[in-house]
Motif scaffolding. Structure first.
Motif, PDB file in Angstrom:
ATOM      1  N   ARG A  11       7.949  -5.632   1.146  1.00 54.23           N
ATOM      2  CA  ARG A  11       8.773  -5.185   0.016  1.00 54.23           C
ATOM      3  C   ARG A  11       9.364  -3.819   0.299  1.00 54.23           C
ATOM      4  O   ARG A  11       8.870  -3.038   1.124  1.00 54.23           O
ATOM      5  N   ALA A  13      10.420  -0.619  -2.247  1.00 55.66           N
ATOM      6  CA  ALA A  13      10.117  -0.280  -3.647  1.00 55.66           C
ATOM      7  C   ALA A  13      10.703   1.079  -4.021  1.00 55.66           C
ATOM      8  O   ALA A  13       9.968   2.040  -4.230  1.00 55.66           O
ATOM      9  N   PRO A  14      12.029   1.171  -4.078  1.00 60.89           N
ATOM     10  CA  PRO A  14      12.622   2.486  -4.359  1.00 60.89           C
ATOM     11  C   PRO A  14      12.459   2.917  -5.813  1.00 60.89           C
ATOM     12  O   PRO A  14      12.402   2.080  -6.709  1.00 60.89           O
ATOM     13  N   SER A  15      12.395   4.222  -6.011  1.00 63.39           N
ATOM     14  CA  SER A  15      12.445   4.781  -7.368  1.00 63.39           C
ATOM     15  C   SER A  15      13.913   5.089  -7.660  1.00 63.39           C
ATOM     16  O   SER A  15      14.583   5.693  -6.819  1.00 63.39           O
ATOM     17  N   GLU A  47      10.958   0.857  -8.806  1.00 63.73           N
ATOM     18  CA  GLU A  47       9.810   1.564  -9.392  1.00 63.73           C
ATOM     19  C   GLU A  47      10.326   2.614 -10.386  1.00 63.73           C
ATOM     20  O   GLU A  47      10.517   3.775 -10.033  1.00 63.73           O
ATOM     21  N   TYR A 188       1.966   6.093 -10.652  1.00 67.78           N
ATOM     22  CA  TYR A 188       2.450   5.351  -9.478  1.00 67.78           C
ATOM     23  C   TYR A 188       1.327   4.572  -8.800  1.00 67.78           C
ATOM     24  O   TYR A 188       1.480   3.400  -8.465  1.00 67.78           O
ATOM     25  N   VAL A 192       1.707   0.579  -8.386  1.00 68.84           N
ATOM     26  CA  VAL A 192       2.069   0.055  -7.066  1.00 68.84           C
ATOM     27  C   VAL A 192       1.015  -0.957  -6.592  1.00 68.84           C
ATOM     28  O   VAL A 192       1.343  -1.999  -6.018  1.00 68.84           O
ATOM     29  N   ARG A 206       6.619   1.759   4.634  1.00 64.23           N
ATOM     30  CA  ARG A 206       7.243   2.800   3.817  1.00 64.23           C
ATOM     31  C   ARG A 206       7.146   4.127   4.552  1.00 64.23           C
ATOM     32  O   ARG A 206       6.668   4.185   5.687  1.00 64.23           O
ATOM     33  N   LEU A 210       3.752   8.804   1.996  1.00 63.22           N
ATOM     34  CA  LEU A 210       2.789   8.061   1.175  1.00 63.22           C
ATOM     35  C   LEU A 210       1.498   7.730   1.924  1.00 63.22           C
ATOM     36  O   LEU A 210       0.618   7.060   1.383  1.00 63.22           O
TER      37      LEU A 210
HETATM   38  N1  GLU Z   1       8.657   4.210  -5.212  1.00 64.08           N
HETATM   39  C1  GLU Z   1       8.175   4.996  -4.115  1.00 64.08           C
HETATM   40  C2  GLU Z   1       9.271   5.922  -3.636  1.00 64.08           C
HETATM   41  O1  GLU Z   1      10.435   5.680  -3.886  1.00 64.08           O
HETATM   42  C3  GLU Z   1       7.738   4.166  -2.924  1.00 64.08           C
HETATM   43  C4  GLU Z   1       6.530   3.390  -3.242  1.00 64.08           C
HETATM   44  C5  GLU Z   1       5.932   2.612  -2.096  1.00 64.08           C
HETATM   45  O2  GLU Z   1       6.652   2.175  -1.186  1.00 64.08           O
HETATM   46  O3  GLU Z   1       4.736   2.403  -2.168  1.00 64.08           O
HETATM   47  O4  GLU Z   1       8.950   6.904  -2.985  1.00 64.08           O
END
Ligand code: GLU
Length: 306
Positions: A11, A13-15, A47, A188, A192, A206, A210
């Motif tokens: 996946r 998962a952008p904010s 996200e 978050y 997540v 990612r 993180l």
């Molecule tokens: N939503 C997070 C971000 O944009 C990424 C989350 C993830 O990939 O776990 O930094």
């Protein structure tokens, strides 16, 4: 006997706190390529639970930019803000297991008590456990925290497919962490993990910013009875002063790129170069045709971690 291969589900998962930028494009590209190399599924999840940081229309902008770049996700994109009952159910499970408590400490109070205990100034703040055995007198509940385990159980180690072996002691390096914020927003870390579990994600690809969240997520997976996915964290794109690009500072010209050549030159080729992929293309389709095997070669070049 033949074994059934485990399906790959990845996946991005952008904010939606701004347009896709070079940093998020690199993360998107890495997760897309990893899914393609493994003949997997690539999901897209917005996200958007940090309502103060959401920018109106940024979600649609990110989807459109990904499509312009030729990165088409599988199935329907999802929005975390439409999945709140899942987070509520997970919190209930944690509460029923006695793992969650209300905390009344402000950020400043936590910093002050860390300093008083002789902790280093400016270091990542470890929650000292002030409200672990009940709210301090006169304090109102602000956030809900999850108890981290003590002793050897607090140590989470995992092998990152890019960054190699990682290890974190949740007690001494993180402390009990927030699952529901004082402002009522879902944290978050909880969201997540719940979504990666609900969507059957098998590989998380990612940015390396993180990496130090991953042990918290592994622990949450354990207490929620969810499997651990694999992890691959790619280096983070920084500006000239070595700071991580933000959506505000890293805006990409590709939003205004008028043709495929501009898109390649300003976005796709630099992102591929950053990931160490050898690609030379003047058409977007050619770019992906080359980038997929280039990613497989890049993975094969990563040092063999013990
Ligand atoms: N939503 C997070 C971000 O944009 C990424 C989350 C993830 O990939 O776990 O930094």
């Amino acid at each position: 006997m033949t074994s059934t291969p485990v399906p790959y589900i990845g996946r991005f998962a952008p904010s939606p706190s701004g347009p896709l930028h070079m940093g998020s494009l690199v993360a998107a590209m890495a997760s897309y390529l990893d899914a393609k190399v493994h003949h997997g599924t690539w999901l897209l999840r917005i996200e958007d639970l940090d309502y103060d940081r959401n920018v109106e229309g940024a979600d649609r902008g990110i989807l459109a930019s990904l499509q312009r770049c030729g990165m088409q996700w599988d199935g329907e994109a999802t929005w975390q803000s439409r999945r709140l009952p899942l987070y509520e159910a997970a919190l209930k499970q944690l509460q029923d297991d006695g793992l969650v408590y209300a905390c009344g400490c402000s950020r400043k109070e936590i910093q002050d008590s860390v300093l008083q205990a002789g902790g280093p100034k400016g270091a990542a703040t470890v929650y000292p456990g002030t409200c672990r055995h009940g709210l301090a007198p006169g304090k109102a509940a602000r956030a809900l925290r999850l108890r981290v385990p003590q002793g050897a159980d607090a140590v989470y180690a995992f092998a990152d497919r890019w960054a190699g072996p990682q290890r974190q002691d949740l007690t001494s390096e993180v402390g009990d962490f927030i699952v529901l914020r004082g402002d009522g927003y879902w944290a978050y870390q909880l969201a997540v993990v719940v979504d990666d579990g609900a969507q059957g994600i098998t590989q998380v690809v990612r940015g390396a910013d993180l990496l130090d969240s991953t042990p918290r997520q592994l622990y949450l997976q354990d207490v929620l009875g969810l499997p651990h996915p694999g992890f691959l964290h790619v280096p983070v794109v920084t500006n000239d002063s070595g700071e991580k690009l933000s959506k505000q500072t890293g805006a990409l010209a590709f939003d205004t790129a008028s043709n495929a050549a501009d898109l390649l030159a300003s976005a796709l080729l630099p992102a591929a170069r950053f990931l160490g992929l050898e690609v030379r293309a003047d058409k977007v389709e050619d770019f992906w045709r080359q980038a997929i095997p280039a990613w497989a070669r890049r993975l094969a070049q990563l040092p063999e971690h013990p």
